[in-house]
Design an enzyme around this catalytic site. Structure first.
Site, PDB file in Angstrom:
ATOM      1  N   CYS A  58       0.831  -1.204   0.000  1.00 10.29           N
ATOM      2  CA  CYS A  58       0.000   0.000   0.000  1.00 10.29           C
ATOM      3  C   CYS A  58       0.866   1.255   0.000  1.00 10.29           C
ATOM      4  CB  CYS A  58      -0.899  -0.015   1.233  1.00 10.29           C
ATOM      5  SG  CYS A  58      -1.775   1.533   1.525  1.00 10.29           S
ATOM      6  N   TYR A  89      -7.514   4.869  -9.066  1.00 11.02           N
ATOM      7  CA  TYR A  89      -7.300   3.962  -7.939  1.00 11.02           C
ATOM      8  C   TYR A  89      -8.238   2.760  -8.033  1.00 11.02           C
ATOM      9  CZ  TYR A  89      -7.243   2.267  -3.111  1.00 11.02           C
ATOM     10  OH  TYR A  89      -7.155   1.486  -1.987  1.00 11.02           O
ATOM     11  N   GLU A 101       1.132  -0.158  -7.039  1.00 12.80           N
ATOM     12  CA  GLU A 101       1.144   1.098  -6.295  1.00 12.80           C
ATOM     13  C   GLU A 101       2.602   1.420  -5.969  1.00 12.80           C
ATOM     14  OE1 GLU A 101      -1.356   1.298  -2.885  1.00 12.80           O
ATOM     15  OE2 GLU A 101      -3.168   0.741  -3.975  1.00 12.80           O
ATOM     16  N   ASP A 136      -2.857  -7.232   2.096  1.00 17.25           N
ATOM     17  CA  ASP A 136      -3.118  -6.604   0.793  1.00 17.25           C
ATOM     18  C   ASP A 136      -2.711  -7.589  -0.297  1.00 17.25           C
ATOM     19  OD1 ASP A 136      -3.961  -4.230   1.979  1.00 17.25           O
ATOM     20  OD2 ASP A 136      -1.943  -3.403   2.016  1.00 17.25           O
ATOM     21  N   TYR A 141      -0.034  -4.816  -5.264  1.00 15.25           N
ATOM     22  CA  TYR A 141       0.784  -4.719  -4.055  1.00 15.25           C
ATOM     23  C   TYR A 141       2.117  -5.454  -4.170  1.00 15.25           C
ATOM     24  CZ  TYR A 141      -3.806  -3.257  -2.536  1.00 15.25           C
ATOM     25  OH  TYR A 141      -5.011  -2.619  -2.443  1.00 15.25           O
ATOM     26  N   CYS A 204      -1.978   1.564   7.623  1.00 15.66           N
ATOM     27  CA  CYS A 204      -0.616   1.384   7.137  1.00 15.66           C
ATOM     28  C   CYS A 204      -0.264  -0.091   7.266  1.00 15.66           C
ATOM     29  CB  CYS A 204       0.374   2.239   7.923  1.00 15.66           C
ATOM     30  SG  CYS A 204       2.093   1.975   7.414  1.00 15.66           S
ATOM     31  N   CYS A 213      19.424  -5.135   6.397  1.00 14.14           N
ATOM     32  CA  CYS A 213      20.011  -5.120   5.057  1.00 14.14           C
ATOM     33  C   CYS A 213      21.252  -4.245   5.056  1.00 14.14           C
ATOM     34  CB  CYS A 213      18.992  -4.581   4.044  1.00 14.14           C
ATOM     35  SG  CYS A 213      19.671  -4.435   2.373  1.00 14.14           S
TER      36      CYS A 213
END
Length: 219
Positions: A58, A89, A101, A136, A141, A204, A213
């Protein structure tokens, strides 16, 4: 956010040109300025700035993540990597535009490196999930890095290899992130720009793997 959990299996694969929605020849209405900084969303951007594009689920949470990084000049939510021109959208949520997205990140490389933006990317979502990110679900996504130069591509590919090794060491699966030259970026509607600044309690879905990483130094 519009969930695709209960949708048909077709939403887990990219559409063919024959299946894709027709879209439109003109851009959809969007914001002119950034809701947080007031800077122009569409430019012109200051000399020396670079553009980067990231998709990690998202775009609401992704955009907020990046506008808080020192050295990022402006961000915008949008759609990339599909077939349908100037999608909305609602159209992208059908899975019939092929777009992911994504977030445009305009940054000052004298202040923040592309490698740092890549570290933020890898550590803040799960790049092993294919056509989904948590709850999602759908092609919208998927995890993507769209590059704007050969240098970005090389650094992105090196970072993927490094993070794949780190994930494997932690017993995680294979990275499914797509790395490709940046296609057209279609700005999302005004309500999606800087959504979580306008709606602080809004959805969120960002969830990292907990695996750090270390991005190899740029050559």
């Amino acid at each position: 956010m519009f969930f695709l959990n209960d949708g048909p299996a077709s939403k887990l694969r990219l559409p063919t040109p024959e299946e894709a929605l027709p879209g439109r020849s003109h851009p959809i209405p969007t914001a002119a300025g950034h809701f947080v900084s007031g800077r122009p969303l569409h430019g012109p951007y200051p000399d020396g700035m670079e553009a980067a594009y990231f998709g990690m689920g998202c775009f609401w949470g992704v955009e907020r993540l990046y506008w808080q990084v020192p050295g990022v000049w402006v961000t915008a939510a949008g759609y990339q990597g599909g077939i349908t021109p100037n999608p909305t959208y609602r159209e992208t949520c059908t899975g019939l535009t092929g777009h992911a997205e994504t977030v445009l990140v305009v940054f000052d490389p004298a202040t923040v490196s592309y490698g740092e933006l890549l570290r933020v990317f890898w550590e803040n979502h799960d790049p092993t999930q294919g056509m989904r990110q948590g709850n999602d679900v759908g092609t919208t996504y998927r995890s993507v890095i769209f590059t704007t130069s050969d240098a970005q591509r090389e650094e992105a590919e090196a970072s993927l290899a490094a993070y794949q090794a780190a994930l494997a060491g932690a017993g995680r699966g294979a990275v499914t992130t797509e790395i490709a030259p940046a296609p057209a970026f279609y700005f999302a509607e005004e309500e999606h720009q800087q959504y979580l600044a306008k709606n602080p309690g809004g959805y969120c879905g960002l969830r990292g793997t907990g695996v750090a990483c270390v991005v190899p130094a740029a050559r």
